[in-house]
Enzyme design. Sequence first.
Site, PDB file in Angstrom:
ATOM      1  N   CYS A 130       0.859  -1.188   0.000  1.00 14.18           N
ATOM      2  CA  CYS A 130       0.000   0.000   0.000  1.00 14.18           C
ATOM      3  C   CYS A 130       0.886   1.225   0.000  1.00 14.18           C
ATOM      4  O   CYS A 130       1.713   1.415   0.885  1.00 14.18           O
ATOM      5  CB  CYS A 130      -0.895   0.004   1.235  1.00 14.18           C
ATOM      6  N   GLU A 134      -4.420  -8.798  -2.295  1.00 11.00           N
ATOM      7  CA  GLU A 134      -4.428  -8.885  -0.824  1.00 11.00           C
ATOM      8  C   GLU A 134      -3.623  -7.738  -0.251  1.00 11.00           C
ATOM      9  O   GLU A 134      -2.608  -7.331  -0.824  1.00 11.00           O
ATOM     10  CB  GLU A 134      -3.827 -10.232  -0.395  1.00 11.00           C
ATOM     11  N   ARG A 143      -5.235 -12.135  12.530  1.00  8.59           N
ATOM     12  CA  ARG A 143      -4.649 -11.529  11.324  1.00  8.59           C
ATOM     13  C   ARG A 143      -5.757 -11.097  10.377  1.00  8.59           C
ATOM     14  O   ARG A 143      -6.355 -11.922   9.678  1.00  8.59           O
ATOM     15  CB  ARG A 143      -3.705 -12.514  10.630  1.00  8.59           C
ATOM     16  N   ARG A 155      -6.926  -9.089   7.098  1.00  9.14           N
ATOM     17  CA  ARG A 155      -6.441  -8.590   5.822  1.00  9.14           C
ATOM     18  C   ARG A 155      -7.617  -8.330   4.896  1.00  9.14           C
ATOM     19  O   ARG A 155      -8.651  -8.983   4.993  1.00  9.14           O
ATOM     20  CB  ARG A 155      -5.485  -9.599   5.160  1.00  9.14           C
TER      21      ARG A 155
END
Length: 327
Positions: A71, A118, A162, A164
């Site tokens: 990102c 992802e 986690r 995502r």
Amino acid sequence: MLYKFIDLFAGIGGIRLAFEEYGECVFSCEWDVKAQETYFANFYETPFGDIRKINEKEIPDHDILLAGFPCQPFSIAGVSKKNSLGRAHGFLDETQGTLFFDIARIIKEKQPQAFLLENVKNLKSHDKGRTYRVIKKVLENDLGYTVYDKIINAKGLVPQNRERIYIVGFKKPIKFQFPSLPDKGPALRTILEDEVDEKYTLSDKLWKYLQAYKEKHEAKGNGFGYGLADLDSYSRTLSARYYKDGSEILIPQKGKNPRKLTPRECARLQGFPDSFKIVVSNTAAYKQFGNSVAVPVVRLIAEKMIQAIEQDELIENGKGLIAHVGK
């Protein structure tokens, strides 16, 4: 049917692992040299280096594009410019200078049936949501894909908290539904090795430092500090910085200081099989697994994507109706 796919920002191949049962990887790309070593040891190919230097026309034709892309900040140009993609505004101006642009130019050229992207869940809120709005605009309006997205927590499949974001797109306006994960997954103790070298136990000096650091921040009213894991539950998120001191996931030990996870335990925490080869230093391995994906989550998404492609059930209103899932 077997599908051809490409693996961009491949890391050590976690996403590839999940898709291999459905076809063949025909191209991979990863700039980090140490990650390339691990990738070669497991897949017997060295990924192409810098994606910015590959001509999209030279990438093999493929059915599915896979990318766990970084990102980066997006800057929207104030003045629209003519560009090589034949658009006077929008596409190139809004994504130029970011690595997402490289995904977009490859999708535009190769027109895969589907893609899976992802990223960290904060992509959705980055820059007050503007970054993600630009990404969706490019994928939907400029490239013409039907897009679905969802933030998924892997803790139902691996013992790790986690979250995502997964972004799935189809060239045709077909129906797709993300998989449902169990609320409760395996316990952390199930991925621990039976015998662990003493070198993974924290030194007295480091343990005292981490305790003092946590106490200092607790006094200020915030939660910064180490995380002593509950072996009957799940761990914090494994990050690329784990190699520094292991503080986010420490394993308690009777009668002595806690220890770090071993690289193999980190691999298991991400759902990699024990057959996956670890050929780099511990430092590099910690970074690689911290940057990778929870393989079982991607495997379920892969299964749903293939089902959607093969069922070929169109959205009722036809092309142009975009489905948004998992706000």
